[in-house]
Design an enzyme around this catalytic site. Structure first.
Site, PDB file in Angstrom:
ATOM      1  N   ARG A  46       0.845  -1.200   0.000  1.00  0.00           N
ATOM      2  CA  ARG A  46       0.000   0.000   0.000  1.00  0.00           C
ATOM      3  C   ARG A  46       0.874   1.241   0.000  1.00  0.00           C
ATOM      4  O   ARG A  46       1.728   1.413   0.873  1.00  0.00           O
ATOM      5  CB  ARG A  46      -0.926   0.000   1.220  1.00  0.00           C
ATOM      6  CG  ARG A  46      -1.934  -1.143   1.213  1.00  0.00           C
ATOM      7  CD  ARG A  46      -2.906  -1.044   2.384  1.00  0.00           C
ATOM      8  NE  ARG A  46      -2.225  -1.193   3.669  1.00  0.00           N
ATOM      9  CZ  ARG A  46      -1.955  -2.369   4.229  1.00  0.00           C
ATOM     10  NH1 ARG A  46      -2.302  -3.495   3.608  1.00  0.00           N
ATOM     11  NH2 ARG A  46      -1.358  -2.436   5.401  1.00  0.00           N
ATOM     12  N   GLU A 129      22.016 -15.117   4.342  1.00  0.00           N
ATOM     13  CA  GLU A 129      22.503 -15.149   5.714  1.00  0.00           C
ATOM     14  C   GLU A 129      21.423 -14.763   6.725  1.00  0.00           C
ATOM     15  O   GLU A 129      21.330 -15.335   7.820  1.00  0.00           O
ATOM     16  CB  GLU A 129      23.704 -14.220   5.885  1.00  0.00           C
ATOM     17  CG  GLU A 129      24.325 -14.227   7.265  1.00  0.00           C
ATOM     18  CD  GLU A 129      24.967 -15.556   7.616  1.00  0.00           C
ATOM     19  OE1 GLU A 129      24.575 -16.151   8.643  1.00  0.00           O
ATOM     20  OE2 GLU A 129      25.848 -16.000   6.854  1.00  0.00           O
ATOM     21  N   GLY A 187       6.687  -7.435  22.139  1.00  0.00           N
ATOM     22  CA  GLY A 187       6.956  -7.484  20.712  1.00  0.00           C
ATOM     23  C   GLY A 187       7.820  -8.643  20.274  1.00  0.00           C
ATOM     24  O   GLY A 187       8.206  -8.724  19.105  1.00  0.00           O
ATOM     25  N   ASP A 201       8.843 -22.170  12.500  1.00  0.00           N
ATOM     26  CA  ASP A 201       9.954 -21.267  12.207  1.00  0.00           C
ATOM     27  C   ASP A 201      11.291 -21.977  12.415  1.00  0.00           C
ATOM     28  O   ASP A 201      12.172 -21.924  11.554  1.00  0.00           O
ATOM     29  CB  ASP A 201       9.848 -20.029  13.108  1.00  0.00           C
ATOM     30  CG  ASP A 201      11.024 -19.088  12.956  1.00  0.00           C
ATOM     31  OD1 ASP A 201      11.019 -18.250  12.034  1.00  0.00           O
ATOM     32  OD2 ASP A 201      11.979 -19.190  13.773  1.00  0.00           O
ATOM     33  N   LYS A 205      14.430 -23.198   9.643  1.00  0.00           N
ATOM     34  CA  LYS A 205      15.843 -22.872   9.851  1.00  0.00           C
ATOM     35  C   LYS A 205      16.695 -24.138   9.959  1.00  0.00           C
ATOM     36  O   LYS A 205      17.821 -24.183   9.453  1.00  0.00           O
ATOM     37  CB  LYS A 205      15.984 -22.011  11.110  1.00  0.00           C
ATOM     38  CG  LYS A 205      15.317 -20.647  10.983  1.00  0.00           C
ATOM     39  CD  LYS A 205      15.281 -19.917  12.319  1.00  0.00           C
ATOM     40  CE  LYS A 205      14.616 -18.568  12.189  1.00  0.00           C
ATOM     41  NZ  LYS A 205      14.472 -17.867  13.487  1.00  0.00           N
TER      42      LYS A 205
END
Length: 429
Positions: A46, A129, A187, A201, A205
């Site tokens: 946007r 990386e 957060g 996640d 990895k």
């Protein structure tokens, strides 16, 4: 010299920090590369959205495909994440001869082969990386510094959100729910934390790490995955009493046969004397065990806008130098072509807590069942009396299939009221 033009896909938490660093360090980057960098455009969803950084509106575009295929663009940075449209955009850029820097762990773990093939066919670089462990220099040492060695094992904490949650449960006695809410307030965790707390996640990895360590193509689908949502405050307290701490670990281990490897993500108890036990809050740390180099440890901030942008800029400098020199960095190395063996063949250890009837002969029945499945017991202790009676057992190493069969048998054994908890043990014998 003529500037190298950079197209940026995404202007969120990481993308905005990439822009900031490119502006603030423009002179230093030009000196290190041998030519200045120029931001050619930024693809966003946007145009009118308020952003964390001042940027010339003329650079913004919603037509990402047109941006990455522009003739004057030399390098593309992708930080939008997800599978699509990231895959299509990266392949388009590489097919046009651009070099690409990406932080997209999910895409690399699901379909990295397509990206590497496009890089090879287009004669461009593909650097990533920032896809694992944020600012920690980890992938390049695996891909380049240890290219002359034989990596046997990679063991580490690669998800900051889950490490923060487990650390708070350990240090304060908080429940999983309370620790997760605190992580979200600060957060560290997303509003929907599924990718982190269910291990997706970390599994992505782990696939990337295993591929680099073992010179084989590995996908996230080959990673055994367990999350931390079932870990209770009681589990954490019990581990603490025994001198252990619970961590969500990514483990990539080459099999003794030299033809296969195991790759898994799951919670595990590790001794408090182990260096990984001291990794606090949202930090990451990874152990690499190589035949000649021995044990190496990489530690630092594994997430966040600025740390991840630092890794992106490091790759940007590398691909820019290669472009000026007319060379390319290392290609994907899959010559070993090892296969991932199933979790059942993985050799591991377990800590088991059983709620049992307080009657003579219960321990003998339990020990007999362990013996039946060729699982030897390292330690056993009985806690409590009457309705609170419990057996706590730590096994020696056995295949996961044997341990699973043992747990299934225990659930049907007379006088075993419940298998209260089962936790794998890593880091000691």
């Amino acid at each position: 010299m003529k500037p190298l033009k950079v197209a940026l896909l995404g202007c969120g938490v990481v993308g905005s920090q990439v822009i900031r660093l490119m502006h603030e360090q423009a002179a230093d980057l030009a000196a290190r590369i041998g030519a200045p960098l120029e931001l050619a455009g930024v693809a966003v969803r946007r145009l009118g959205r308020k952003r964390d950084i001042d940027i010339d509106p003329a650079l913004l575009t919603t037509d990402a495909e047109a941006l990455v295929t522009r003739d004057d663009v030399d390098i593309v940075i992708e930080v939008i994440g997800g599978i699509e449209p990231a895959r299509t955009l990266i392949v388009s850029a590489l097919s046009k001869g651009k070099s690409v820097v990406t932080a997209n762990k999910a895409l690399l773990a699901e379909d990295g082969g397509t990206l590497h093939e496009a890089a090879r066919n287009g004669n461009g670089d593909l650097y990533f990386e920032a896809s694992v462990a944020g600012a920690i220099p980890l992938l390049r040492p695996l891909r380049e510094s240890l290219a002359g060695d034989h990596v046997k094992r990679v063991l580490g904490i690669v998800n900051g959100t889950t490490n923060y949650i487990l650390d708070k449960m350990d240090s304060t006695g908080a429940s999983f729910t309370d620790a997760l809410e605190e992580a979200q307030t600060l957060g560290y965790a997303e509003a929907d934390p599924t990718a982190d707390v269910e291990g997706f996640d970390a599994a992505a990895k782990a696939a990337i790490l295993a591929g680099l360590a073992f010179h084989s193509r590995v996908t996230a689908a080959e990673v055994h995955r367990e999350g931390i949502t079932e870990i209770t405050a009681t589990d954490v307290a019990s581990a603490k009493e025994m001198g252990y701490v619970i961590k969500l670990l990514a483990i990539c281990a080459r099999a003794d046969d030299g033809r296969s490897f195991g790759v898994r993500v799951h919670p595990a108890m590790i001794p408090r004397s182990h260096p990984l036990a001291g990794v606090r809050e949202a930090y990451n740390a990874v152990f690499v065990e190589a035949e000649s180099a021995g044990e190496l440890m990489f530690y630092g901030k594994g997430a966040g806008g600025a740390p991840t942008a630092s890794a992106v800029l490091g790759d940007l400098v590398a691909v820019a130098r290669n472009r000026l020199a007319g060379t390319r960095g290392p290609e994907e190395s899959t010559y070993a072509d090892l296969v991932a063996h199933p979790m059942g063949e993985t050799v591991t250890r377990c800590h088991v807590a059983l709620d049992v009837a307080d009657k003579p002969g219960v321990l003998a029945r339990v020990a007999e069942l362990f013996s039946k499945h060729d699982v030897s017991i390292q330690t056993v202790r009985q806690e409590g009396r009457g309705d609170d009676a419990q057996l706590v057992i730590v096994t020696h190493r056995a295949t996961d299939a044997a341990l699973t069969a043992t747990m299934e048998g225990l659930r049907e054994l007379d006088h075993v009221r419940a298998v209260a908890s089962v936790m794998r043990v890593e880091g000691d014998e």
